[in-house]
Design an enzyme around this catalytic site. Structure first.
Site, short mmCIF file in Angstrom:
data_model
loop_
_atom_site.label_atom_id
_atom_site.label_comp_id
_atom_site.label_asym_id
_atom_site.label_seq_id
_atom_site.Cartn_x
_atom_site.Cartn_y
_atom_site.Cartn_z
CG ASP A 17 -1.68 1.12 1.44
OD1 ASP A 17 -2.32 1.62 0.48
OD2 ASP A 17 -1.40 1.78 2.54
CG ASP A 41 -2.14 7.45 0.13
OD1 ASP A 41 -0.98 7.65 -0.47
OD2 ASP A 41 -3.21 7.70 -0.30
#
Length: 214
Positions: A29, A31
């Site tokens: 991922d 963010d």
């Protein structure tokens, strides 16, 4: 298209994906995981300075970003960001939007969390592809991956017309929750990954489907 032609040539000049032994990959991922905060905050600020969004839209995006920093992603906020991006870029040449990344991507790459560097180095040492997955625009995610020395970056992809102008549509899945898994499965088919032998890293409960996929 050129990309389809390249894929066809690759398929005919090398062993097919199905003929290769499946191999693991590492999915990250973006963010809050690879970087602190949300990539959409500098994107929104840069789009505002370029005259692509108004002050009201900028404030809305910054509120969404602040909410993300405090409490993480949510379905509603993520969908709002997706729709805002699609509408903001509609009617603009893709080259103009891609150029926004020149302004903030160097700083975004420099913000890579130092805690993740040994993890990335370990996967690289084993020869495993490292893929960034994010709800942010694919153009930004792919360039972040390239700048950070990772293998691929995939995000949410906005549709373009024949002249390379964004048309306000979505191409493929929204890269969030189950949409991330759909993209992982597509990449596994393209590159011969064995998802069950692979790895996933995230800071968010919304990525539970991504974790379960590996």
């Amino acid at each position: 298209s050129a990309s389809q032609h390249h894929q066809t040539c690759s398929m005919t000049s090398s062993p097919s994906t199905s003929a290769r032994s499946p191999r693991p990959a590492a999915f990250f991922d973006l963010d809050g995981t690879l970087i602190p905060g949300s990539a959409n905050i500098p994107l929104a600020k840069t789009a505002f300075r370029a005259g692509m969004v108004g002050k009201r839209e900028l404030l809305r995006d910054l509120r969404n970003g602040a909410s993300f920093l405090l409490s993480g992603a949510s379905d509603a906020r993520s969908a709002q960001v997706r729709d805002r991006i699609l509408m903001a870029v509609k009617g603009h040449p893709a080259s103009q939007v891609e150029a926004l990344g020149d302004v903030f991507l160097p700083d975004l790459v420099a913000s890579l969390r130092p805690q993740l560097e040994p993890v990335l180095a370990e996967h690289a040492a084993r020869g495993e592809d490292q893929i960034v997955l994010s709800a942010s625009p694919t153009e930004i995610v792919a360039r972040f991956a390239d700048g950070a020395g990772l293998t691929y970056g995939r995000g949410t992809t906005a549709g373009r017309d024949a002249d390379g102008v964004y048309d306000g549509t979505l191409v493929g899945p929204f890269c969030y929750k189950a949409g991330k898994v759909e993209i992982m499965e597509q990449m596994a088919a393209e590159h011969g990954y064995d998802l069950k032998a692979s790895y996933a890293y995230t800071d968010s409960a919304s990525d539970l489907p991504m974790l379960e996929a590996v």
